[in-house]
Design a protein around this motif. Structure first.
Motif, mmCIF file in Angstrom:
data_model
loop_
_atom_site.group_PDB
_atom_site.id
_atom_site.type_symbol
_atom_site.label_atom_id
_atom_site.label_comp_id
_atom_site.label_asym_id
_atom_site.label_seq_id
_atom_site.Cartn_x
_atom_site.Cartn_y
_atom_site.Cartn_z
ATOM 1 N N TYR A 98 8.389 7.602 0.765
ATOM 2 C CA TYR A 98 7.415 6.560 1.094
ATOM 3 C C TYR A 98 8.123 5.231 1.360
ATOM 4 O O TYR A 98 7.798 4.505 2.304
ATOM 5 N N TYR A 134 -4.122 -8.005 1.776
ATOM 6 C CA TYR A 134 -4.711 -7.092 2.748
ATOM 7 C C TYR A 134 -6.176 -7.491 2.776
ATOM 8 O O TYR A 134 -6.889 -7.354 1.792
ATOM 9 N N PHE A 182 -2.674 5.468 -2.011
ATOM 10 C CA PHE A 182 -3.892 4.704 -2.287
ATOM 11 C C PHE A 182 -5.170 5.482 -1.976
ATOM 12 O O PHE A 182 -6.251 5.073 -2.364
HETATM 13 O O1 LIG Z 1 3.407 1.084 3.009
HETATM 14 C C1 LIG Z 1 3.329 -0.050 3.490
HETATM 15 O O2 LIG Z 1 4.159 -0.506 4.289
HETATM 16 C C2 LIG Z 1 2.237 -0.907 3.123
HETATM 17 O O3 LIG Z 1 2.160 -1.979 3.617
HETATM 18 C C3 LIG Z 1 1.226 -0.455 2.162
HETATM 19 C C4 LIG Z 1 -0.102 -0.495 2.517
HETATM 20 C C5 LIG Z 1 -1.038 -0.037 1.625
HETATM 21 C C6 LIG Z 1 -0.688 0.416 0.386
HETATM 22 C C7 LIG Z 1 0.648 0.431 0.025
HETATM 23 C C8 LIG Z 1 1.614 -0.016 0.908
#
Ligand SMILES: O=C(O)C(=O)c1ccccc1
Ligand SMILES: Cc1cc2nc3c(=O)[nH]c(=O)nc-3n(C[C@H](O)[C@H](O)[C@H](O)COP(=O)(O)O)c2cc1C
Length: 419
Positions: free
Chosen positions: A58, A168, A214
């Motif tokens: 990830y 976000y 998530f």
């Molecule tokens: O993985 C990523 O880059 C990221 O920005 C993100 C978005 C949502 C949840 C975790 C990471």
């Protein structure tokens, strides 16, 4: 150099380059090796071994065929530094001013989500390491630990350091207002609004592993613990809490925070009303959008391609940095990220006009290898490398870094895809 000069310029701690001496003396006197490698290439391999395959992939993974990730590194390789000699270089001063406040270093910890997937020390650990080194920690909306826990004085040292908040941006203004109010209450100074991740990119490593943290609740702590989100969730789902129904709550939360093309430039005015402090837009890659950011009254931008994790084929952020600085540098604070792995990389971005740089993956690899201590080690190493490299180039202060120390060459050399 007197000790007090160095102490003052690095916020009361020894000069950052002291870390190099510490590593040597630990080895020579005590026979101890560093807690993790100091070699950026080997660090990635060490993290691959230490972390769960899903967690490592990830962090490591980019979008598509990772061509933007590779291009980020090539872009750095194509700039070379021209050192100068017989000039004063000590005491070195890494301090910078951003939005009217002095910070100890031109380095910030990039917002990185779901950190419990990489090590149980997670956000609290990384934020504490940052606080210890005077590096602002930018707390992601997608944190695995709740905002109030990350900065709780009882549970971590993170509350001692400078902190920013990355948003976000939820569709629902009431939820946005609530989250921003909480970020303010825990002492976040600057709001970073990420524009480039309004939806998840095509990420083959995660797709092949079926890994989307998530979607199953990890990385939703700030949303799930938000009182307005909880109230609205209960209204929709028969009085349920997010904990009662993690799958539906994750769906509701991601539809809020990763909501497609829903926001427009005009909506920046809403953020202005909801946030009393500097606003920085993260993910800017064009001169046109940088100008739009200036016109819409924000305070700064992060020139970034999200570490090559979003639009594969996107231009390296370093390539766009000089034009963007020329267009808006007089009006906006221009920050930079994507691909920084060494002190020399930091110098190049600063010399091309960034006022500070964000570092993502390397610190997270340190976290994966050795928890809080590992994150601290990587960050301390990067700062020592920056400090030493500035000295070697004949530079005493961050302000002195400008394009006169750079030469663009057309032989970048081969790079591993990610480094
Ligand atoms: O993985 C990523 O880059 C990221 O920005 C993100 C978005 C949502 C949840 C975790 C990471
Ligand atoms: C695992 C991971 C998770 C990330 N999560 C977020 C996030 O939650 N919010 C955000 O704005 N950027 C996020 N980013 C992007 C970083 O903030 C930053 O732009 C990027 O890591 C910089 O590139 P680098 O890793 O090459 O330093 C994430 C990056 C990684 C590697």
């Amino acid at each position: 150099m007197s000790a007090s000069d160095g102490d003052e310029a690095s916020g009361g701690r020894p000069p950052y380059s002291q870390y190099q001496l510490d590593l040597y003396s630990n080895a020579i006197i005590a026979g101890n090796k560093p807690i993790a490698t100091t070699d950026p290439n080997k660090l990635e391999d060490a993290a691959r071994k230490a972390m769960s395959p899903e967690g490592f992939n990830y962090v490591f993974g980019g979008a598509g065929e990772q061509s933007t990730m590779a291009a980020n590194r090539l872009a750095f390789r194509q700039w070379k530094l021209i050192p100068r000699f017989l000039r004063p270089t000590v005491p070195r001063d890494l301090r910078i001013d951003l939005f009217g406040k002095t910070y100890d270093t031109p380095v910030l910890m990039a917002p990185v989500g779901v950190q419990s997937a990489y090590h149980p020390d997670a956000e609290r650990g990384v934020a504490s390491a940052c606080a210890d080194l005077g590096v602002p920690f930018i707390c992601s909306t997608a944190s695995s630990q709740n905002l109030e826990d990350v900065f709780s004085p009882e549970s971590s040292d993170a509350a001692k350091g400078p902190r920013w908040f990355q948003l976000y941006w939820p569709l629902d203004d009431e939820i946005t207002a609530s989250i921003l109010g909480r970020a303010k209450s825990v002492g976040c100074e600057v709001l970073v609004v990420t524009l480039d991740t309004f939806t998840m990119a095509w990420r083959p490593l995660d797709l092949d592993a079926g890994y989307l943290p998530f979607a199953t609740g990890t990385g939703n702590a700030i949303g799930f613990n938000d009182p307005v989100f909880r109230r609205k969730f209960a209204e929709r789902f028969d009085g349920d809490t997010p904990e009662d129904n993690v799958v539906m709550a994750s769906r509701y939360w991601t539809s809020e925070a990763f909501s497609g093309h829903a926001h427009k430039w005009e909506d920046v005015q809403t953020l202005r009303k909801l946030w009393d402090g500097p606003i920085v837009l993260k993910g800017i890659l064009s001169v046109e959008d940088a100008l739009m950011a200036a016109r819409n009254g924000v305070d700064g931008i992060v020139v970034s391609n999200h570490g090559g994790r979003q639009l594969d084929g996107a231009v390296p952020s370093l390539e766009m940095l000089p034009e963007i600085v020329d267009a808006v540098g007089g009006r906006l604070t221009v920050l930079f990220d994507s691909g920084i792995r060494t002190g020399a990389d930091m110098m190049k971005a600063l010399a091309l006009g960034a006022q500070a740089v964000l570092v993502g993956r390397p610190v997270i690899y340190g976290l994966g290898v050795a928890g809080t201590e590992g994150a601290r080690h990587v960050l301390a190493g990067l700062l020592a490398d920056l400090d030493q490299s500035m000295g070697l180039a004949g530079v005493q202060t961050v302000k002195e870094l400008n394009r006169s120390i750079l030469r663009k060459v057309n032989y970048g050399g081969d790079v591993k895809s990610s480094l």
